[in-house]
Design an enzyme around this catalytic site. Structure first.
Site, short mmCIF file in Angstrom:
data_model
loop_
_atom_site.label_atom_id
_atom_site.label_comp_id
_atom_site.label_asym_id
_atom_site.label_seq_id
_atom_site.Cartn_x
_atom_site.Cartn_y
_atom_site.Cartn_z
N SER A 14 -52.93 29.13 -19.83
CA SER A 14 -52.59 30.17 -18.86
C SER A 14 -52.67 29.68 -17.42
O SER A 14 -53.09 30.41 -16.52
CB SER A 14 -53.51 31.38 -19.05
OG SER A 14 -54.88 30.99 -18.89
N TYR A 46 -58.10 26.05 -9.13
CA TYR A 46 -58.97 25.26 -8.27
C TYR A 46 -58.22 24.21 -7.45
O TYR A 46 -58.85 23.48 -6.67
CB TYR A 46 -60.06 24.59 -9.10
CG TYR A 46 -61.00 25.59 -9.73
CD1 TYR A 46 -61.99 26.20 -8.97
CD2 TYR A 46 -60.85 25.98 -11.05
CE1 TYR A 46 -62.85 27.15 -9.54
CE2 TYR A 46 -61.69 26.93 -11.63
CZ TYR A 46 -62.68 27.51 -10.85
OH TYR A 46 -63.51 28.45 -11.40
N ALA A 47 -56.91 24.10 -7.63
CA ALA A 47 -56.13 23.11 -6.88
C ALA A 47 -56.16 23.46 -5.39
O ALA A 47 -55.74 24.54 -4.98
CB ALA A 47 -54.70 23.07 -7.40
N GLY A 49 -54.88 21.37 -2.80
CA GLY A 49 -53.77 20.80 -2.03
C GLY A 49 -52.56 21.69 -1.97
O GLY A 49 -52.63 22.86 -1.58
N GLY A 50 -51.41 21.17 -2.36
CA GLY A 50 -50.18 21.96 -2.28
C GLY A 50 -49.19 21.50 -3.32
O GLY A 50 -49.55 20.92 -4.33
N GLU A 119 -49.60 14.21 2.67
CA GLU A 119 -50.76 13.69 1.95
C GLU A 119 -50.53 12.23 1.58
O GLU A 119 -49.44 11.69 1.78
CB GLU A 119 -51.04 14.54 0.70
CG GLU A 119 -51.50 15.95 1.03
CD GLU A 119 -51.77 16.79 -0.21
OE1 GLU A 119 -51.34 16.40 -1.31
OE2 GLU A 119 -52.41 17.84 -0.07
N ASP A 218 -57.54 19.96 -25.48
CA ASP A 218 -57.21 20.64 -26.74
C ASP A 218 -55.76 20.41 -27.17
O ASP A 218 -55.48 20.11 -28.33
CB ASP A 218 -57.45 22.15 -26.60
CG ASP A 218 -58.88 22.49 -26.23
OD1 ASP A 218 -59.78 21.71 -26.60
OD2 ASP A 218 -59.10 23.51 -25.56
N HIS A 239 -61.46 11.28 -8.60
CA HIS A 239 -61.66 11.61 -7.19
C HIS A 239 -62.95 10.92 -6.75
O HIS A 239 -63.96 10.99 -7.45
CB HIS A 239 -61.77 13.12 -7.01
CG HIS A 239 -61.65 13.56 -5.58
ND1 HIS A 239 -62.66 13.36 -4.68
CD2 HIS A 239 -60.65 14.17 -4.90
CE1 HIS A 239 -62.29 13.83 -3.50
NE2 HIS A 239 -61.08 14.33 -3.61
N ARG A 285 -57.88 6.29 -2.69
CA ARG A 285 -58.85 6.89 -3.61
C ARG A 285 -59.38 5.91 -4.66
O ARG A 285 -60.57 5.86 -4.93
CB ARG A 285 -58.19 8.06 -4.36
CG ARG A 285 -58.29 9.38 -3.69
CD ARG A 285 -57.72 10.46 -4.59
NE ARG A 285 -57.66 11.74 -3.88
CZ ARG A 285 -57.21 12.85 -4.42
NH1 ARG A 285 -56.79 12.86 -5.67
NH2 ARG A 285 -57.20 13.96 -3.73
N HIS A 346 -60.54 13.51 -12.56
CA HIS A 346 -59.79 14.52 -11.82
C HIS A 346 -58.47 14.92 -12.48
O HIS A 346 -58.08 16.08 -12.44
CB HIS A 346 -59.53 13.98 -10.41
CG HIS A 346 -58.96 14.97 -9.45
ND1 HIS A 346 -59.57 16.17 -9.16
CD2 HIS A 346 -57.83 14.93 -8.69
CE1 HIS A 346 -58.85 16.83 -8.26
NE2 HIS A 346 -57.78 16.11 -7.98
N GLU A 370 -50.03 19.32 -17.37
CA GLU A 370 -50.89 18.14 -17.45
C GLU A 370 -51.07 17.64 -18.88
O GLU A 370 -51.35 16.45 -19.09
CB GLU A 370 -52.25 18.44 -16.82
CG GLU A 370 -53.11 17.21 -16.58
CD GLU A 370 -54.43 17.53 -15.88
OE1 GLU A 370 -55.29 16.62 -15.82
OE2 GLU A 370 -54.60 18.68 -15.41
N ARG A 381 -50.96 9.23 -10.32
CA ARG A 381 -50.26 10.42 -9.83
C ARG A 381 -50.30 10.50 -8.31
O ARG A 381 -51.36 10.37 -7.71
CB ARG A 381 -50.89 11.68 -10.43
CG ARG A 381 -50.30 12.98 -9.86
CD ARG A 381 -50.94 14.20 -10.47
NE ARG A 381 -52.32 14.40 -10.08
CZ ARG A 381 -52.71 14.99 -8.94
NH1 ARG A 381 -51.80 15.40 -8.07
NH2 ARG A 381 -53.99 15.17 -8.70
#
Length: 531
Positions: A14, A46-47, A49-50, A119, A218, A239, A285, A346, A370, A381
């Site tokens: 979802s 929880y993302a 960024g954009g 970014e 899953d 991250h 990173r 991450h 994902e 990514r």
């Protein structure tokens, strides 16, 4: 007899991928969305960024493609990158039509002009965002839209156990799933003409992760057990700075802190990043994450420290109010002391192999978001391409499903779930122990820096765990922890086997035994035994 539900389309998951797919399909199909927790709980929410798309007249699709290919370290599939970049703007405009309020520029002319940020890895400003909580804006808007639709049913607090294939046919299509109702603690069945995995990634396989608890791989595990190939599971994005505290959950410390002069220190207070890269704390990173990991392993330390206390208290509170409030609530005053940090898993760059319509190897089974391997991300990514991938492939899958959905097809009765020979477990401690053992050895042996010996040790341990968990699964009734552990152990094996087969260092996969990058870039593909 277990209860059976019926629908045209079953969407397992979802987040942005599953919700947008449901909205695309609901005019012409009865849709069920399976949500393992509350419908808002997931990585999308929880993302921070954009979402990347070409809206600036000085930008171009070709530039977006080129940037993505560079970030992917030579392993992106050109066709997937081109397809995603070309469809990005239309998908963002659809999202805007749904009601997502992206930040806009102050514009006197009257035309809407979106505020675009830039970014890491992007050569232009092309990131649409809603302050620093884009995922929350996307998720809540889509949930509101879904709840208004009378042809979409949301099953909250349901785990998918396994996919069901119709073995009476030679090509054996997917016809639904066994699901576990966490509210009643009963197994149920659901028949679907089309089933879509939109379950997100598998970062919970690691001890430290920025992901919510439900990110337990899953969909990847279920697809593998159903006969689907997986690819590039060795590429896990970490991250560099996640807050290290027993009560912190999965709280990220933004890179902007380092951008404003924060310094990484060892437990004794000494600085270490200049020894690893001339850009020091502002290195990419993967370099910063590897440096922190190296120092932790070398010193046997639980964490490193991020220090911005040399800046004024007013500056810190003004620029980083959320982080200040969070750390202060845990007894850490970042205006006076350093913040304990560790790298955290991450994003899962690999996944279930699909084509550009979202189709897997199994008929009537799709995977988007994902959970899927599209070829977009390659070996690393690029920022803000993840939510974009969810939207683009949800739309592609919706178009294919609409074109091929047989409205005259009758609902089939799925075989009942047999639990006549199982009992309730009084040994939950076994699951908890195996859970902690798995996440710890994955962190230590299959983490940011790998060696062949570490991978061999991890494979040996994961095979022992699989035997224990399979035996446990056969003898006891299912529970949330057991289902997630079973899937995580399967995904861990896939990650290890992919990592062992890559005899080079590329992108997110770094091994001390093969530090160089091969001239030829190859995708790692694993194929399950015949179904």
């Amino acid at each position: 007899m277990n209860q059976q539900h019926n629908c045209d389309v079953l969407i397992i998951g979802s987040g942005a991928a599953g919700l947008s797919l449901a909205l695309h399909l609901a005019q012409n199909a009865d849709v069920v969305i399976l949500s393992k927790s509350k419908v808002n709980e997931g990585s999308t929410y929880y993302a921070q960024g954009g979402i990347a798309a070409v809206f600036d007249e000085n930008d171009s699709i070709e530039s977006h493609v080129a940037d993505t290919l560079i970030a992917g370290a030579g392993l992106c599939e050109q066709e997937a990158v081109q397809y995603t970049a070309e469809n990005a703007r239309a998908c963002l405009e659809w999202l805007i039509d749904q009601g997502v309020n992206f930040d806009q520029e102050d514009n006197q002319g009257g035309d809407v002009k979106y505020h675009l940020t830039r970014e890491g890895g992007h050569s232009h400003r092309r990131i649409l965002h809603a302050a620093d909580a884009t995922g929350q804006a996307v998720q809540t808007t889509l949930v509101d839209r879904v709840k208004q639709h009378n042809r979409i049913r949301i099953f909250e607090r349901y785990n998918a156990i396994d996919l069901v294939r119709d073995n009476k046919q030679s090509d054996s299509p997917c016809i639904g799933a066994y699901i576990w109702n966490r509210n009643s603690e009963k197994v149920e069945r659901i028949f679907a003409k089309k089933t879509i995995l939109a379950t997100g990634g598998a970062s919970k396989v690691y001890q430290y992760t920025s992901n919510p608890d439900i990110a337990s791989g899953d969909g990847i595990a279920m697809a593998w057990r159903a006969g689907c190939r997986v690819a590039n599971m060795e590429f896990n994005q970490f991250h560099p700075t996640c807050l290290f505290h027993p009560d912190a959950g999965n709280f990220l410390i933004t890179e902007a802190l380092r951008g404003e002069g924060a310094i990484l220190r060892r437990p004794d207070g000494s600085r270490f990043m200049p020894q690893f890269d001339e850009r020091a704390e502002l290195a990419p990173r993967d370099i910063v994450a590897r440096a922190i990991d190296f120092e932790m392993k070398r010193l046997g330390a639980d964490c490193m420290y991020l220090d911005i206390s040399h800046k004024s208290a007013d500056f810190i509170k003004q620029h980083f109010p959320t982080i200040y409030d969070k750390t202060k609530s845990l007894g850490i005053d970042m205006t006076k002391q350093p913040i304990p940090v560790v790298p955290a898993a991450h994003y899962t760059c690999g996944g279930v192999m699909i084509n550009n319509k979202g189709q897997t190897d199994v008929a009537n089974l799709y995977a988007i978001g994902e959970v899927a391997y599209t070829g977009l991300h390659g070996a690393n990514r690029m920022a803000s391409n993840s939510l974009l991938e969810c939207l683009v492939y949800a739309r592609a899958a919706a178009q294919d499903i609409e074109a091929n959905l047989n409205h005259k097809q009758r609902y089939l009765t799925l075989p009942p779930w047999d639990e006549s020979r199982v009992t309730d477990s009084d040994e939950e401690v076994v699951i908890q122990h195996n859970w902690h053992e798995l996440r710890l050895f994955m962190w230590d042996y299959v983490g940011i820096v790998r060696t062949t010996k570490r991978l061999e040790r991890a494979l040996h341990r994961v095979e022992l765990l699989q035997k224990e968990i399979d035996e446990y699964y056969r003898h006891f009734r299912v529970s949330n922890n057991l289902l997630e552990l079973r899937n995580l152990v399967q995904v861990a094996e896939l990650i290890i086997r992919c990592a062992m087969s890559r005899k080079e260092s590329r992108g997110l996969h770094y091994t001390l035994d093969y530090p160089e990058t091969n001239d030829e870039a190859k995708v790692t593909v694993l194929t399950p035994a015949a179904h």
